[in-house]
Write an enzyme that holds these catalytic residues in place. Structure first.
Site, short mmCIF file in Angstrom:
data_model
loop_
_atom_site.label_atom_id
_atom_site.label_comp_id
_atom_site.label_asym_id
_atom_site.label_seq_id
_atom_site.Cartn_x
_atom_site.Cartn_y
_atom_site.Cartn_z
N MET A 201 0.85 -1.20 0.00
CA MET A 201 0.00 0.00 0.00
C MET A 201 0.89 1.25 0.00
O MET A 201 0.46 2.32 0.41
CB MET A 201 -0.93 -0.02 1.21
CG MET A 201 -1.89 -1.21 1.16
SD MET A 201 -3.41 -0.99 2.08
CE MET A 201 -2.76 -0.77 3.71
N HIS B 33 9.48 -3.52 3.06
CA HIS B 33 9.00 -3.70 1.68
C HIS B 33 10.18 -3.94 0.73
O HIS B 33 10.10 -4.76 -0.18
CB HIS B 33 8.28 -2.44 1.19
CG HIS B 33 7.03 -2.12 1.93
ND1 HIS B 33 6.90 -1.00 2.73
CD2 HIS B 33 5.82 -2.74 1.98
CE1 HIS B 33 5.69 -0.95 3.23
NE2 HIS B 33 5.01 -2.00 2.81
O1 PAF Z 1 -0.04 -5.79 3.50
C1 PAF Z 1 -0.50 -4.87 2.80
O2 PAF Z 1 0.15 -3.85 2.57
C2 PAF Z 1 -1.89 -5.00 2.23
O3 PAF Z 1 -2.74 -5.65 3.11
C3 PAF Z 1 -1.92 -5.69 0.85
C4 PAF Z 1 -1.44 -7.11 0.91
C5 PAF Z 1 -1.05 -4.89 -0.12
C6 PAF Z 1 -3.34 -5.69 0.30
O4 PAF Z 1 -3.86 -4.41 0.15
#
Ligand code: PAF
Length: 279
Positions: A31, A38
């Site tokens: 997100m 990430h």
């Molecule tokens: O973990 C996240 O950032 C969100 O839940 C995801 C997997 C991108 C789904 O919107």
């Protein structure tokens, strides 16, 4: 150079060409508000796939609290620069109308693992996650998807969903990345004040204490009770749950007779932090 794609049709064209030449495509759904957690997923995807797509979509369907959605940090230009540095091939950043066009009427709901903990405290959250993840898998046609173990329950929901719906994608869970003081990295951490940030690692500390006590033979409920009290004493305003659960089914575990996980959610100031560790 990371190419930014916003439409599912353009993405499909690109991915189809990759797949025709035999490439394995990896996807990292996010997100945005990217941090080292990430980026570690992007690196794992880079190492285990021929082409890497990172998706950024702040999914309204998974927010049960409109304030939380409004305050969710967003900085696409900064995110893009980070992805460029990791050699990510495509940033797929669709708008809400691309993901949920007019007339959208489908909801994916995973029973069982979606129910407790995050499911109980954030009603509808996992329906939103399961729906958007199913859509992102369809839109990216990736063969591998990389998820952080920081959201352990989410990983179990996604694994169940992929098995149940025969979605041809392999889920690769990747370890939680932590700050030097133990705080699990999260996009929400930027919303902690300096004072709260200093207190935040107490959650992980209390969980480690409980895990060590349980491993050492302490009664599970007593160890969990002590950990909850320690989190409150450190300055958190509430502990929503701090549970020992079966690592896969997420049913309550009362002994260490199978792989178990300690999972917690606690509130510090205006921020809700979650964490989990193996026991
Ligand atoms: O973990 C996240 O950032 C969100 O839940 C995801 C997997 C991108 C789904 O919107």
């Amino acid at each position: 150079m990371t190419e930014v794609i916003r439409s599912a049709a353009s993405l499909r064209e690109k991915v189809s060409a990759w797949k025709r030449s035999g490439m394995l495509v990896g996807v990292v759904p996010t997100m945005g508000a990217l941090h080292d957690g990430h980026l570690s997923l992007a690196r794992a995807a880079r190492a285990q796939s021929d082409r890497v797509i990172v998706t950024i979509f702040v999914n309204p369907m998974q927010f049960n609290n409109p304030e939380d959605l409004k305050k969710y940090p967003r900085d696409e230009a900064h995110d893009l620069a980070l992805l460029e540095a990791e050699g990510v091939d495509v940033l797929f950043a669709p708008g809400p109308e691309e993901v949920y066009p007019e007339g959208f009427a489908t909801k994916v709901s995973v029973a069982g693992v979606s129910g407790p903990m995050e499911g109980a405290f954030r009603p509808g959250h996992f329906d939103g996650v399961a729906t958007v993840v199913t859509k992102l898998f369809g839109m990216t046609q990736a063969g591998r998807a990389f998820f952080g173990e920081k959201d352990w329950q989410q990983v179990q929901v996604v694994e169940r969903l992929v098995r149940d719906l025969n979605i041809p994608i392999r889920i690769i869970p990747c370890p939680t990345i932590r700050e030097a003081d133990g705080l699990a990295m999260s996009s929400r951490n930027v919303r902690l004040t300096a004072e709260e940030r200093a207190l935040a690692p107490a959650l992980h500390g209390a969980m480690q204490g409980a895990a060590a006590a349980i491993r050492g033979g302490a009664p599970v409920e007593a160890a969990l009770g002590e950990a909850r009290a320690a989190v409150l004493a450190a300055g958190f305003s509430g502990v929503e749950y701090l549970d020992l659960r079966d690592a896969e089914t997420l049913e309550v575990a009362t002994a260490l007779d199978r792989p178990a996980r300690l999972l917690a959610a606690a509130v510090l100031g205006e921020v809700r932090l979650i964490d989990n560790i193996a026991v």
